[in-house]
Design a protein around this motif. Structure first.
Motif, PDB file in Angstrom:
ATOM      1  N   PHE A 147       0.827  -1.206   0.000  1.00 35.10           N
ATOM      2  CA  PHE A 147       0.000   0.000   0.000  1.00 35.10           C
ATOM      3  C   PHE A 147       0.864   1.259   0.000  1.00 35.10           C
ATOM      4  CE2 PHE A 147      -2.622   3.209   2.255  1.00 35.10           C
ATOM      5  CZ  PHE A 147      -3.709   3.241   1.408  1.00 35.10           C
ATOM      6  N   LYS A 148       1.972   1.235   0.710  1.00 34.86           N
ATOM      7  CA  LYS A 148       2.847   2.403   0.789  1.00 34.86           C
ATOM      8  C   LYS A 148       3.628   2.627  -0.507  1.00 34.86           C
ATOM      9  CE  LYS A 148       5.008   1.410   4.666  1.00 34.86           C
ATOM     10  NZ  LYS A 148       5.870   1.589   5.873  1.00 34.86           N
ATOM     11  N   ARG A 149       3.819   1.570  -1.304  1.00 38.74           N
ATOM     12  CA  ARG A 149       4.593   1.687  -2.537  1.00 38.74           C
ATOM     13  C   ARG A 149       3.729   1.830  -3.797  1.00 38.74           C
ATOM     14  NH1 ARG A 149       9.310   0.730  -4.057  1.00 38.74           N
ATOM     15  NH2 ARG A 149       8.685  -0.623  -5.787  1.00 38.74           N
ATOM     16  N   ALA A 150       2.515   1.340  -3.753  1.00 39.76           N
ATOM     17  CA  ALA A 150       1.701   1.239  -4.968  1.00 39.76           C
ATOM     18  C   ALA A 150       1.391   2.604  -5.592  1.00 39.76           C
ATOM     19  CB  ALA A 150       0.401   0.517  -4.664  1.00 39.76           C
ATOM     20  N   PRO A 151       1.377   2.659  -6.922  1.00 39.06           N
ATOM     21  CA  PRO A 151       0.849   3.843  -7.606  1.00 39.06           C
ATOM     22  C   PRO A 151      -0.673   3.803  -7.587  1.00 39.06           C
ATOM     23  CG  PRO A 151       1.494   2.200  -9.214  1.00 39.06           C
ATOM     24  CD  PRO A 151       1.857   1.634  -7.859  1.00 39.06           C
ATOM     25  N   ALA A 152      -1.299   4.940  -7.880  1.00 41.51           N
ATOM     26  CA  ALA A 152      -2.760   4.972  -7.929  1.00 41.51           C
ATOM     27  C   ALA A 152      -3.289   4.730  -9.333  1.00 41.51           C
ATOM     28  CB  ALA A 152      -3.277   6.307  -7.402  1.00 41.51           C
ATOM     29  N   ALA A 153      -2.392   4.737 -10.321  1.00 41.75           N
ATOM     30  CA  ALA A 153      -2.810   4.518 -11.706  1.00 41.75           C
ATOM     31  C   ALA A 153      -1.575   4.247 -12.549  1.00 41.75           C
ATOM     32  CB  ALA A 153      -3.559   5.738 -12.240  1.00 41.75           C
ATOM     33  N   ILE A 161       5.311   5.757  -7.656  1.00 41.18           N
ATOM     34  CA  ILE A 161       5.469   5.006  -6.413  1.00 41.18           C
ATOM     35  C   ILE A 161       5.036   5.886  -5.244  1.00 41.18           C
ATOM     36  CG2 ILE A 161       7.132   3.890  -4.867  1.00 41.18           C
ATOM     37  CD1 ILE A 161       6.499   2.323  -7.406  1.00 41.18           C
ATOM     38  N   GLY A 162       4.186   5.347  -4.377  1.00 35.85           N
ATOM     39  CA  GLY A 162       3.639   6.124  -3.273  1.00 35.85           C
ATOM     40  C   GLY A 162       2.405   6.913  -3.645  1.00 35.85           C
ATOM     41  N   GLY A 163       1.997   6.832  -4.912  1.00 36.46           N
ATOM     42  CA  GLY A 163       0.849   7.612  -5.371  1.00 36.46           C
ATOM     43  C   GLY A 163      -0.467   7.181  -4.745  1.00 36.46           C
ATOM     44  N   LEU A 164      -0.635   5.880  -4.509  1.00 35.21           N
ATOM     45  CA  LEU A 164      -1.874   5.399  -3.900  1.00 35.21           C
ATOM     46  C   LEU A 164      -2.021   5.927  -2.479  1.00 35.21           C
ATOM     47  CD1 LEU A 164      -4.424   3.700  -3.976  1.00 35.21           C
ATOM     48  CD2 LEU A 164      -3.053   1.703  -3.324  1.00 35.21           C
ATOM     49  N   LEU A 165      -0.949   5.891  -1.712  1.00 36.12           N
ATOM     50  CA  LEU A 165      -0.977   6.421  -0.351  1.00 36.12           C
ATOM     51  C   LEU A 165      -1.257   7.923  -0.368  1.00 36.12           C
ATOM     52  CD1 LEU A 165      -0.530   6.264   2.705  1.00 36.12           C
ATOM     53  CD2 LEU A 165       1.938   6.382   2.270  1.00 36.12           C
ATOM     54  N   GLU A 166      -0.582   8.636  -1.262  1.00 31.47           N
ATOM     55  CA  GLU A 166      -0.777  10.086  -1.355  1.00 31.47           C
ATOM     56  C   GLU A 166      -2.224  10.422  -1.706  1.00 31.47           C
ATOM     57  OE1 GLU A 166       0.715  13.503  -4.412  1.00 31.47           O
ATOM     58  OE2 GLU A 166       2.278  12.173  -3.633  1.00 31.47           O
ATOM     59  N   HIS A 167      -2.768   9.725  -2.698  1.00 29.40           N
ATOM     60  CA  HIS A 167      -4.161   9.926  -3.121  1.00 29.40           C
ATOM     61  C   HIS A 167      -5.133   9.568  -1.996  1.00 29.40           C
ATOM     62  CE1 HIS A 167      -7.778   9.811  -5.538  1.00 29.40           C
ATOM     63  NE2 HIS A 167      -7.850   8.496  -5.551  1.00 29.40           N
ATOM     64  N   THR A 168      -4.883   8.460  -1.317  1.00 30.44           N
ATOM     65  CA  THR A 168      -5.774   8.009  -0.246  1.00 30.44           C
ATOM     66  C   THR A 168      -5.780   8.980   0.923  1.00 30.44           C
ATOM     67  OG1 THR A 168      -5.419   5.694  -0.874  1.00 30.44           O
ATOM     68  CG2 THR A 168      -6.274   6.104   1.332  1.00 30.44           C
ATOM     69  N   LEU A 169      -4.620   9.462   1.323  1.00 30.39           N
ATOM     70  CA  LEU A 169      -4.552  10.420   2.423  1.00 30.39           C
ATOM     71  C   LEU A 169      -5.280  11.709   2.059  1.00 30.39           C
ATOM     72  CD1 LEU A 169      -3.539  11.424   5.141  1.00 30.39           C
ATOM     73  CD2 LEU A 169      -1.383  12.082   4.018  1.00 30.39           C
ATOM     74  N   SER A 170      -5.029  12.216   0.852  1.00 30.35           N
ATOM     75  CA  SER A 170      -5.690  13.444   0.425  1.00 30.35           C
ATOM     76  C   SER A 170      -7.206  13.279   0.413  1.00 30.35           C
ATOM     77  CB  SER A 170      -5.194  13.837  -0.968  1.00 30.35           C
ATOM     78  OG  SER A 170      -5.810  15.028  -1.406  1.00 30.35           O
ATOM     79  N   MET A 171      -7.669  12.162  -0.137  1.00 27.33           N
ATOM     80  CA  MET A 171      -9.106  11.896  -0.164  1.00 27.33           C
ATOM     81  C   MET A 171      -9.694  11.774   1.233  1.00 27.33           C
ATOM     82  SD  MET A 171     -10.162   9.318  -3.231  1.00 27.33           S
ATOM     83  CE  MET A 171     -11.755   9.105  -2.418  1.00 27.33           C
ATOM     84  N   SER A 172      -8.971  11.118   2.129  1.00 22.37           N
ATOM     85  CA  SER A 172      -9.473  10.914   3.486  1.00 22.37           C
ATOM     86  C   SER A 172      -9.606  12.238   4.232  1.00 22.37           C
ATOM     87  CB  SER A 172      -8.538   9.968   4.248  1.00 22.37           C
ATOM     88  OG  SER A 172      -8.495   8.708   3.617  1.00 22.37           O
ATOM     89  N   LEU A 173      -8.640  13.138   4.031  1.00 28.57           N
ATOM     90  CA  LEU A 173      -8.724  14.459   4.659  1.00 28.57           C
ATOM     91  C   LEU A 173      -9.903  15.254   4.092  1.00 28.57           C
ATOM     92  CD1 LEU A 173      -4.912  15.292   4.678  1.00 28.57           C
ATOM     93  CD2 LEU A 173      -6.333  14.774   6.669  1.00 28.57           C
ATOM     94  N   LEU A 174     -10.104  15.150   2.783  1.00 31.77           N
ATOM     95  CA  LEU A 174     -11.261  15.805   2.170  1.00 31.77           C
ATOM     96  C   LEU A 174     -12.567  15.207   2.678  1.00 31.77           C
ATOM     97  CD1 LEU A 174     -10.217  16.194  -1.584  1.00 31.77           C
ATOM     98  CD2 LEU A 174     -10.856  18.043  -0.040  1.00 31.77           C
ATOM     99  N   ALA A 175     -12.626  13.884   2.749  1.00 29.73           N
ATOM    100  CA  ALA A 175     -13.843  13.207   3.200  1.00 29.73           C
ATOM    101  C   ALA A 175     -14.188  13.600   4.633  1.00 29.73           C
ATOM    102  CB  ALA A 175     -13.659  11.690   3.106  1.00 29.73           C
ATOM    103  N   ASP A 176     -13.176  13.736   5.462  1.00 31.32           N
ATOM    104  CA  ASP A 176     -13.394  14.130   6.859  1.00 31.32           C
ATOM    105  C   ASP A 176     -14.011  15.522   6.931  1.00 31.32           C
ATOM    106  OD1 ASP A 176     -13.267  13.758   9.636  1.00 31.32           O
ATOM    107  OD2 ASP A 176     -11.330  14.801   9.747  1.00 31.32           O
ATOM    108  N   LYS A 177     -13.534  16.436   6.089  1.00 27.31           N
ATOM    109  CA  LYS A 177     -14.087  17.801   6.077  1.00 27.31           C
ATOM    110  C   LYS A 177     -15.519  17.804   5.527  1.00 27.31           C
ATOM    111  CE  LYS A 177      -9.599  20.081   5.490  1.00 27.31           C
ATOM    112  NZ  LYS A 177      -9.608  20.765   6.800  1.00 27.31           N
ATOM    113  N   VAL A 178     -15.740  17.050   4.448  1.00 29.16           N
ATOM    114  CA  VAL A 178     -17.072  17.011   3.833  1.00 29.16           C
ATOM    115  C   VAL A 178     -18.097  16.398   4.794  1.00 29.16           C
ATOM    116  CG1 VAL A 178     -18.431  15.934   1.994  1.00 29.16           C
ATOM    117  CG2 VAL A 178     -16.230  16.978   1.465  1.00 29.16           C
TER     118      VAL A 178
END
Length: 320
Positions: A147-153, A161-178
């Motif tokens: 999960f820490k190494r995977a790309p998101a696409a 590399i690390g894109g999936l984690l970066e995308h997931t964290l960004s989305m999770s922070l947005l989801a928390d605010k929404v």
């Protein structure tokens, strides 16, 4: 280790060079006279470039398979406004003689820091069942490393590399605010959906020295794989409510928003609708930023983005 000197972004028309790349793609074609030629795509961490082999095609075609490291001797030229290589020779290179970091783009952010921040966010989940589900994933060391190494696409967004984690964290922070903005939203469920929506990509994509689809990924897609992964973890949790399991899986199934975009079902809960839009926001913004960053410095506008069917305004500040 062989030190790489020339990257894709360093290549200019008119030069001849010899360098190591990843053979990303190859396909045989034929000229009008029936003689064969080979189309190839070469890649490294800076990008990709297309090339063509005109001579001794059979030897070049059998020299390496897609995914191999290859030593290429080539000349660069402009063809229909695009830089292209004419490849004179291509030979496989043993993987142990090169550094994978030269060939895979990677996130510029601190992976350990992002992972810790995401874990801290999941620790705020109040639902004991959803907290147990997240713990089941975080306690799986093999999953966490992938999960820490995977790309998101492969190409479109967070394709590094690390894109999936970066995308997931960004989305999770947005989801928390929404979730805090709208009344009646199950914040825990939405947050879990944001974290788990793309987990199937750890198996959909291969990313040892190039980013491409696995056989499982092509045959099933990350959505089906993700639903399977969640079902496996839920099966390990005693008395996990069936209805809640269905809600979590629906978030994964519907996060692309529509059947024509790959979702078996469209979003049918408020949380699923929000997740789809949060995913769209984060992936679209990242893709546009990457596209802008690839432009020549000093330009006010980007080139035409074929998929999004528009130019993007970078602004006067791009000249500074």
């Amino acid at each position: 280790m062989t030190a790489k000197q020339i990257y894709v972004t360093d290549i200019v028309a008119g030069e001849t060079f010899e360098e190591i790349f990843v053979l990303a793609e190859k396909s045989m074609a034929h000229k009008r006279d029936g003689n064969p030629f080979l189309n190839i795509t070469l890649a490294d961490r800076s990008g990709q470039i297309r090339g063509v082999v005109w001579d001794d095609v059979a030897t070049a075609a059998s020299a390496a398979t897609a995914g191999d490291y290859v030593l290429v001797k080539a000349s660069a030229s402009e063809y229909r406004g695009t830089l292209q290589l004419v490849v004179k020779s291509m030979a496989p290179v043993p993987p142990e003689t090169v550094s994978p970091a030269d060939f895979l783009p990677a996130t510029k952010r601190d992976v350990a820091q992002m992972a810790a921040r995401l874990k801290a966010l999941t620790d705020t989940i109040r639902s004991p069942e959803l907290k147990a589900l997240m713990d089941a994933f975080w306690n799986d060391a093999e999953f966490v490393e992938l999960f820490k190494r995977a790309p998101a696409a492969k190409l479109m967004h967070h394709a590094y590399i690390g894109g999936l984690l970066e995308h997931t964290l960004s989305m999770s922070l947005l989801a928390d605010k929404v979730a805090g903005h709208y009344s009646g939203v199950d914040r825990d469920l939405l947050l879990v959906g944001a974290i788990l929506h793309d987990i199937g990509k750890v198996r959909e994509l291969s990313f040892s020295h190039r980013i491409d689809y696995t056989d499982e990924g092509r045959l099933l897609s990350h959505i089906v794989i993700g639903v399977q992964m969640v079902a496996e973890k839920i099966a390990s949790i005693p008395n996990f409510p069936d209805g809640l399991a269905t809600m979590v899986q629906h978030l994964i199934v519907s996060h692309h928003g529509a059947r024509e975009f790959g979702s078996p079902e469209p979003p049918k809960t408020i949380e699923a609708v929000l997740l789809n839009y949060v995913d769209e926001i984060d992936s679209r913004v990242n893709a546009i930023r990457e596209f802008m960053a690839a432009e020549a410095p000093g330009e006010n506008w980007t080139a035409y983005h074929r998929l999004l069917e528009r130019h993007f305004y970078i602004g006067e500040n791009s000249k500074s």
